[in-house]
Design an enzyme around this catalytic site. Sequence first.
Site, short mmCIF file in Angstrom:
data_model
loop_
_atom_site.label_atom_id
_atom_site.label_comp_id
_atom_site.label_asym_id
_atom_site.label_seq_id
_atom_site.Cartn_x
_atom_site.Cartn_y
_atom_site.Cartn_z
N GLU A 30 0.78 -1.10 -0.08
CA GLU A 30 -0.12 0.22 -0.19
C GLU A 30 0.79 1.47 0.25
O GLU A 30 2.23 1.18 0.22
CB GLU A 30 -0.74 0.12 1.14
CG GLU A 30 -0.10 0.01 2.47
CD GLU A 30 -0.75 0.80 3.72
OE1 GLU A 30 -1.32 2.02 3.28
OE2 GLU A 30 -0.86 0.43 4.84
N LYS A 164 -3.91 -1.59 14.70
CA LYS A 164 -3.15 -0.77 15.33
C LYS A 164 -3.85 -0.53 16.57
O LYS A 164 -4.87 -0.56 16.90
CB LYS A 164 -3.06 0.63 14.62
CG LYS A 164 -1.96 1.02 13.89
CD LYS A 164 -2.17 2.14 12.88
CE LYS A 164 -2.98 1.79 11.61
NZ LYS A 164 -3.26 2.67 10.76
N1 PSU Z 1 -0.51 1.08 8.98
C1 PSU Z 1 0.36 1.99 9.30
N2 PSU Z 1 0.23 3.26 8.84
C2 PSU Z 1 -0.79 3.81 8.13
C3 PSU Z 1 -1.92 2.68 7.78
C4 PSU Z 1 -1.61 1.67 8.23
O1 PSU Z 1 1.46 1.65 9.97
O2 PSU Z 1 -0.77 4.81 7.72
C5 PSU Z 1 -3.18 3.57 7.05
C6 PSU Z 1 -3.47 2.39 6.01
O3 PSU Z 1 -3.35 2.52 4.85
C7 PSU Z 1 -5.07 1.99 6.48
C8 PSU Z 1 -5.33 3.46 6.91
O4 PSU Z 1 -5.56 1.50 5.45
O5 PSU Z 1 -4.08 3.82 7.80
C9 PSU Z 1 -6.68 3.19 7.80
O6 PSU Z 1 -7.21 4.44 7.69
P1 PSU Z 1 -8.54 4.70 8.34
O7 PSU Z 1 -8.66 4.42 9.73
O8 PSU Z 1 -8.94 6.25 8.05
O9 PSU Z 1 -9.51 3.95 7.49
#
Ligand code: PSU
Length: 305
Positions: A30, A164
Amino acid sequence: MTPASARPFVDVLPAVAKALAAGRPVVALESTIITHGMPYPHNSAMAAEVERIIAEEGAVPATIAVMDGRIRIGLSDGERESLAVTDGAMKLSRADLAYAVAEKRTGGTTVAATMIAAHMAGIKVFATGGIGGVHKGAEASFDISADLDELARTPVIVVSAGAKAILDIEKTLEVLETRGVPVVAYGSDVMPAFWSRQSPYAAPLRLDDPKAVAKFFATRAALGLAGGMLVANPVPADEEIPAERMAGFIEAAQKAAVAQRISGKAVTPFLLAKLFDLTDGASLKTNIALVENNARLAARIARAL
Ligand code: PSU
Ligand code: MN
């Protein structure tokens, strides 16, 4: 596979196209982690290193992003570097992927958007750091990542270090179960918590080698069960930050987010940046280590497939 109507918007890097045509293993990566997840130059160094690891494990890396409205499956070194320094890149999920294409914008793809693009290209395995999930306080904010719905509908194996620890891991697991998404902890009976090897929650399923993950994925497909699966791979022991140490930092970061009225898409990037400051960069070091660890496992799963 790419529907014929999507093809005019998608560019596949020649090395990736060749590997796919020959049935050789490919691992998607990603790019929101590059545009929004880590500060420069760490983002760029991390992105190059995970590609190197995947190649070392005998698979072809394909970093996915939208650049000037093109859905890019695989980036050259120069393109990856230019994405890492792009100011104002969008953070693209299912809801806004087509907007970026129509408006010729540049953006990092989240887990959800990367799964969509990987599936269009015929890539079955994808490595990331952590997926989005149910945020703490979601009962009031309704903040639940589109990553969870994507896992339920798009047949890609996502290798992560779990959700996370800034998220509500218990609620995230509940939503995944409701949506019929298998969650497989790799070599562990408990769910990892991103920076830490262990969360307080039992792993729904456990597998101990890449072949078993590949077999499970193939069996699901054979049974006609739609959707992807989540592999939760604990960070290596010598790189982890124990959960009890992380908990105080996470609470402080969350308080700051509430105080500054951070909402929507900005929440995850804000918390990650805040934790970077609060831990003097230790959270980033662990984040990089776990992404690399996931890239290695993803390459092995891709080979087993
Ligand atoms: N994991 C990380 N850093 C990030 C992300 C994941 O260590 O920046 C990103 C991923 O792209 C994930 C997104 O899909 O954060 C999720 O964002 P949201 O909670 O707004 O859907
Ligand atoms: Mn959200």
